[in-house]
Design an enzyme around this catalytic site. Structure first.
Site, mmCIF file in Angstrom:
data_model
loop_
_atom_site.group_PDB
_atom_site.id
_atom_site.type_symbol
_atom_site.label_atom_id
_atom_site.label_comp_id
_atom_site.label_asym_id
_atom_site.label_seq_id
_atom_site.Cartn_x
_atom_site.Cartn_y
_atom_site.Cartn_z
ATOM 1 N N CYS A 10 0.945 -1.195 0.136
ATOM 2 C CA CYS A 10 0.261 -0.490 0.113
ATOM 3 C C CYS A 10 0.674 1.002 -0.356
ATOM 4 C CB CYS A 10 -1.005 0.042 1.541
ATOM 5 S SG CYS A 10 -1.548 -1.612 1.760
ATOM 6 N N CYS A 16 1.730 4.174 -3.170
ATOM 7 C CA CYS A 16 0.667 4.398 -3.421
ATOM 8 C C CYS A 16 -0.043 5.691 -2.083
ATOM 9 C CB CYS A 16 -0.699 3.555 -4.278
ATOM 10 S SG CYS A 16 -0.647 3.276 -5.680
ATOM 11 N N HIS A 17 0.184 5.374 -0.944
ATOM 12 C CA HIS A 17 -0.686 6.241 0.121
ATOM 13 C C HIS A 17 0.163 6.984 0.678
ATOM 14 C CE1 HIS A 17 -5.050 4.433 -0.914
ATOM 15 N NE2 HIS A 17 -4.718 3.703 -0.812
ATOM 16 N N MET A 27 -8.331 1.593 -6.841
ATOM 17 C CA MET A 27 -7.880 0.883 -5.875
ATOM 18 C C MET A 27 -7.912 -0.884 -5.913
ATOM 19 S SD MET A 27 -6.940 0.196 -2.471
ATOM 20 C CE MET A 27 -7.926 -0.818 -1.475
ATOM 21 N N HIS A 72 8.019 14.150 -10.690
ATOM 22 C CA HIS A 72 8.847 13.345 -10.934
ATOM 23 C C HIS A 72 9.970 12.569 -11.332
ATOM 24 C CE1 HIS A 72 8.941 8.801 -10.237
ATOM 25 N NE2 HIS A 72 8.907 8.498 -11.226
ATOM 26 N N HIS A 86 5.210 10.489 -18.672
ATOM 27 C CA HIS A 86 6.261 9.540 -18.039
ATOM 28 C C HIS A 86 7.244 9.978 -19.042
ATOM 29 C CE1 HIS A 86 9.171 6.966 -16.204
ATOM 30 N NE2 HIS A 86 8.184 6.782 -14.918
HETATM 31 FE FE1 DHE Z 1 11.856 4.343 -11.656
HETATM 32 C C1 DHE Z 1 13.957 7.599 -13.162
HETATM 33 C C2 DHE Z 1 10.703 6.651 -8.908
HETATM 34 C C3 DHE Z 1 8.836 2.453 -10.672
HETATM 35 C C4 DHE Z 1 13.440 2.295 -14.003
HETATM 36 N N1 DHE Z 1 12.300 6.196 -10.985
HETATM 37 C C5 DHE Z 1 12.953 7.682 -11.867
HETATM 38 C C6 DHE Z 1 13.149 8.404 -10.866
HETATM 39 C C7 DHE Z 1 12.620 8.188 -10.142
HETATM 40 C C8 DHE Z 1 11.774 6.934 -9.756
HETATM 41 C C9 DHE Z 1 11.645 9.584 -9.035
HETATM 42 C C10 DHE Z 1 14.216 9.425 -11.750
HETATM 43 C C11 DHE Z 1 15.329 9.626 -11.013
HETATM 44 C C12 DHE Z 1 16.388 10.662 -11.448
HETATM 45 O O1 DHE Z 1 16.464 10.611 -12.925
HETATM 46 O O2 DHE Z 1 17.254 11.236 -10.086
HETATM 47 N N2 DHE Z 1 10.006 4.490 -9.937
HETATM 48 C C13 DHE Z 1 10.539 5.545 -9.375
HETATM 49 C C14 DHE Z 1 8.872 5.059 -8.294
HETATM 50 O O3 DHE Z 1 8.755 5.918 -6.937
HETATM 51 C C15 DHE Z 1 8.293 4.022 -8.814
HETATM 52 C C16 DHE Z 1 7.351 4.350 -9.282
HETATM 53 C C17 DHE Z 1 8.166 2.429 -8.616
HETATM 54 C C18 DHE Z 1 8.833 2.242 -7.587
HETATM 55 O O4 DHE Z 1 8.925 1.525 -6.604
HETATM 56 O O5 DHE Z 1 10.185 2.512 -7.052
HETATM 57 C C19 DHE Z 1 9.457 3.562 -9.881
HETATM 58 N N3 DHE Z 1 11.153 2.492 -12.459
HETATM 59 C C20 DHE Z 1 9.754 2.299 -11.847
HETATM 60 C C21 DHE Z 1 10.375 1.201 -11.773
HETATM 61 O O6 DHE Z 1 9.108 -0.304 -12.096
HETATM 62 C C22 DHE Z 1 10.961 0.733 -13.327
HETATM 63 C C23 DHE Z 1 10.679 0.342 -14.567
HETATM 64 C C24 DHE Z 1 11.873 -0.691 -12.731
HETATM 65 C C25 DHE Z 1 12.846 -0.796 -11.807
HETATM 66 O O7 DHE Z 1 14.028 -0.678 -11.704
HETATM 67 O O8 DHE Z 1 11.642 -0.684 -10.310
HETATM 68 C C26 DHE Z 1 11.832 1.899 -13.194
HETATM 69 N N4 DHE Z 1 13.246 4.628 -12.928
HETATM 70 C C27 DHE Z 1 13.256 3.191 -13.381
HETATM 71 C C28 DHE Z 1 14.419 3.669 -14.360
HETATM 72 C C29 DHE Z 1 14.809 5.476 -14.270
HETATM 73 C C30 DHE Z 1 13.491 5.617 -13.057
HETATM 74 C C31 DHE Z 1 15.379 2.856 -16.157
HETATM 75 C C32 DHE Z 1 15.670 6.298 -15.742
HETATM 76 C C33 DHE Z 1 15.209 6.384 -16.506
HETATM 77 C C34 DHE Z 1 16.200 7.448 -17.139
HETATM 78 O O9 DHE Z 1 16.240 7.204 -18.631
HETATM 79 O O10 DHE Z 1 16.606 8.345 -16.446
#
Ligand code: DHE
Length: 543
Positions: free
Chosen positions: A47, A50-51, A88, A327, A369
């Site tokens: 949870c 999201c929350h 949800m 984000h 995104h």
């Molecule tokens: Fe990410 C970037 C947060 C889920 C792969 N991700 C980012 C950034 C943030 C973030 C704040 C930017 C960082 C920066 O530029 O300084 N991501 C989150 C989450 O909070 C979220 C939604 C859920 C979580 O629990 O993490 C989340 N992200 C994912 C995934 O499910 C992905 C696809 C696979 C994984 O690693 O879990 C994923 N996020 C990525 C990638 C980047 C990224 C590959 C950088 C992309 C780029 O080209 O710069």
């Protein structure tokens, strides 16, 4: 429909925050210690994404006791059991939680959320480990390899980063890192790689060694997503920064050793209603090319901070009010404007890093995104920056040239139709005429396992679909195709084919000009590859 499922999957990774002390709240129904502990664990696993850890709400609604007590146990049970059209999930009717677990959760939610521990300087110093002091490191590269074309590849569920030599696809090293590494960033000289785990662990990797070697590590919080290093001339490799989800804070460190220097909390007021938020998570951080500053997105308050690192003892921070739920984001091609998504606000904020002001707040379609976004020279509108979306198949083009194309600057100049919703990343390169758009969270496997590519000189012609996962020739599994990344020359694009922990995954290398398969990198070590960061392109912000 269906996109909600993808979004859920996207936000559904368990939180790494440890449980807090049980609190009994007046007006809430009885709950045993065992039920409280179990519910707290389920809450962090399912949870909190999201929350929020403190249940103040983000993508999901706030769940604080004054709200939940008013709803009552029966209402909460039904909501958790059957879900809601607002997104949800139906945890009970899907079979994921039992009725006993749901009943305990409905009572748990009527008590105050236990506050997880803080993580300040004493805790950080305890985790800081300088493995190789600066004076014991090589003064020049020790191997024949071209480190500018290395890729730092996240092996998410293995808690590792693979350093792959882009010239010959050989594995230069596999480094043990934090839990489920999120991103890697380079130092401004390209010598060092900084990785950040979901658990707040940073690893500093030195590419000058014969085999890339970890030289320092630290934990900067209990949950985190972002790390960056100083890029302004005169400060090369000098300062590093990391942002935490919990506690809500950012930390400035020595770039060469990760010694923590300064911790700043992001708790404060939201930009719109000016209400206190106890948990504003730090999202994307980029390094300014205009001033010695880091640009820091604070998600829940909607503030963008310009943190000047020229004097850490007298820290100057310019606060820009943007929009809530900031984000990810990246630079326009001039590297003056930071383009960033306020995703749940359906806005792109534009920060002028030179004049230190908010240049525009652009309404776009549901849940943009961009990752770092893409930049192309549009035949009609000049330089444009591009984002795709989680919520729909729109690919949005925004004019970024107020100088020569003032009528189109900060306007949505075109919206292309992609394969579908569930897109996370787009990619371009100044040497290429291709625009790549992934869709890893689309519910249709034909779409999540392939990539769409547009010709930037003929965008109206629509996209071609390349069956990337099929080319990888793997066994069964979700095989989501995620995050295009170019090599140094800009003539190859790399894609992760991301399956489950126990399933076969791969990286597929595509020839950019012919759009044909060039190479597949796979093997037992290739566990859940996600982000890939080419050294040259990350240093110079080539995208
Ligand atoms: Fe990410 C970037 C947060 C889920 C792969 N991700 C980012 C950034 C943030 C973030 C704040 C930017 C960082 C920066 O530029 O300084 N991501 C989150 C989450 O909070 C979220 C939604 C859920 C979580 O629990 O993490 C989340 N992200 C994912 C995934 O499910 C992905 C696809 C696979 C994984 O690693 O879990 C994923 N996020 C990525 C990638 C980047 C990224 C590959 C950088 C992309 C780029 O080209 O710069």
């Amino acid at each position: 429909p269906g996109v909600t499922e993808g979004q859920m999957q996207y936000q559904g990774t368990p939180s790494t925050v440890p449980p807090g002390q049980m609190i009994t709240t007046p007006g809430a129904p009885d709950i045993s210690e065992a039920e409280f502990a179990q519910s707290q664990q389920i809450y962090f696993e399912r949870c909190a994404g999201c929350h929020g850890v403190l249940r103040q709400g983000a993508t999901g609604k706030p769940l604080t006791p004054e709200i939940t007590q008013e709803k009552g146990t029966a209402y909460l049970e039904a909501l958790i059991n059957y879900g809601s059209p607002a997104g949800m999930p139906n945890w009970g009717s899907s079979g994921e939680l039992s009725m006993d677990e749901i009943n305990a959760m409905a009572r748990f939610l009527q008590h105050e959320p236990p506050a997880p521990p803080e993580f300040g300087m004493p805790e950080m110093m305890e985790t800081w480990n300088l493995i190789v002091p600066v004076e014991d490191r090589p003064t020049e590269p020790q191997s024949e390899r071209n480190i500018n074309n290395f890729f730092a590849v996240t092996l998410r569920d293995a808690g590792q980063v693979a350093l792959i030599d882009g010239d010959n696809y050989e594995i230069a090293a596999i480094i043990e890192t934090g839990y489920a590494v999120h991103i890697s960033r380079t130092s401004s000289t390209g010598r060092y790689i900084y990785t950040i785990g979901r658990d707040g662990k940073i690893d500093l990797i030195d590419l000058y060694f014969e085999t890339p070697t970890k030289v320092a590590e630290i934990k900067i919080g209990l949950e985190a997503r972002s790390v960056e290093s100083s890029k302004y001339p005169g400060y090369e490799d000098e300062i590093a920064i990391a942002g935490a989800y919990w506690p809500p804070q950012y930390v400035l460190m020595d770039g060469l050793t990760l010694e923590p220097r300064r911790i700043v909390s992001t708790r404060g007021m939201t930009v719109d209603t000016q209400e206190y938020h106890p948990e504003p998570r730090v999202a994307a951080i980029v390094s300014s090319h205009q001033h010695p500053e880091f640009i820091v997105n604070v998600k829940e308050t909607g503030q963008i901070l310009l943190v000047n690192y020229s004097d850490l003892e007298h820290l100057q921070v310019t606060t820009i009010d943007a929009a809530r739920f900031l984000h990810d984001g990246g630079w326009d091609r001039s590297q003056r404007y930071f383009m960033t998504a306020a995703n749940e606000s359906d806005r792109i904020a534009v920060v002028d890093a030179l004049d230190r002001e908010l240049e525009a707040l652009i309404p776009v379609e549901r849940i943009p995104h961009p990752g770092r976004g893409a930049n192309i020279e549009h035949p009609e509108f000049g330089p444009v920056w591009i984002t795709s979306a989680l919520g729909n198949d729109n690919i949005t083009l925004i004019g970024t040239d107020p100088e020569n194309h003032p009528d189109h600057a900060w306007q949505v100049v075109d919206v292309l139709e992609g394969q579908g919703g569930g897109s996370l990343f787009v990619k371009s390169h100044p040497a290429s005429s291709n625009l790549w758009v992934d869709t890893p969270l689309n519910p249709d496997p034909a779409i999540s396992q392939s990539i769409a590519v547009f010709d930037i000189n003929n965008l109206e012609a629509g996209y071609e679909v390349l069956p990337i996962a099929e080319w990888a020739d793997l066994g069964p599994g979700p095989k989501r195709v995620v995050q295009p990344e170019y090599n140094e020359a800009g003539d190859e694009v790399w894609f992760s084919v991301w399956s489950g922990m126990e399933e076969e995954s791969a990286i597929v290398v595509v020839d950019d000009r012919t759009r044909t398969l060039k190479h597949v990198i796979k093997g037992d070590f290739m566990i859940t590859p996600t982000g890939k960061f080419n050294v040259n392109n990350t240093v110079h912000e080539v995208y």
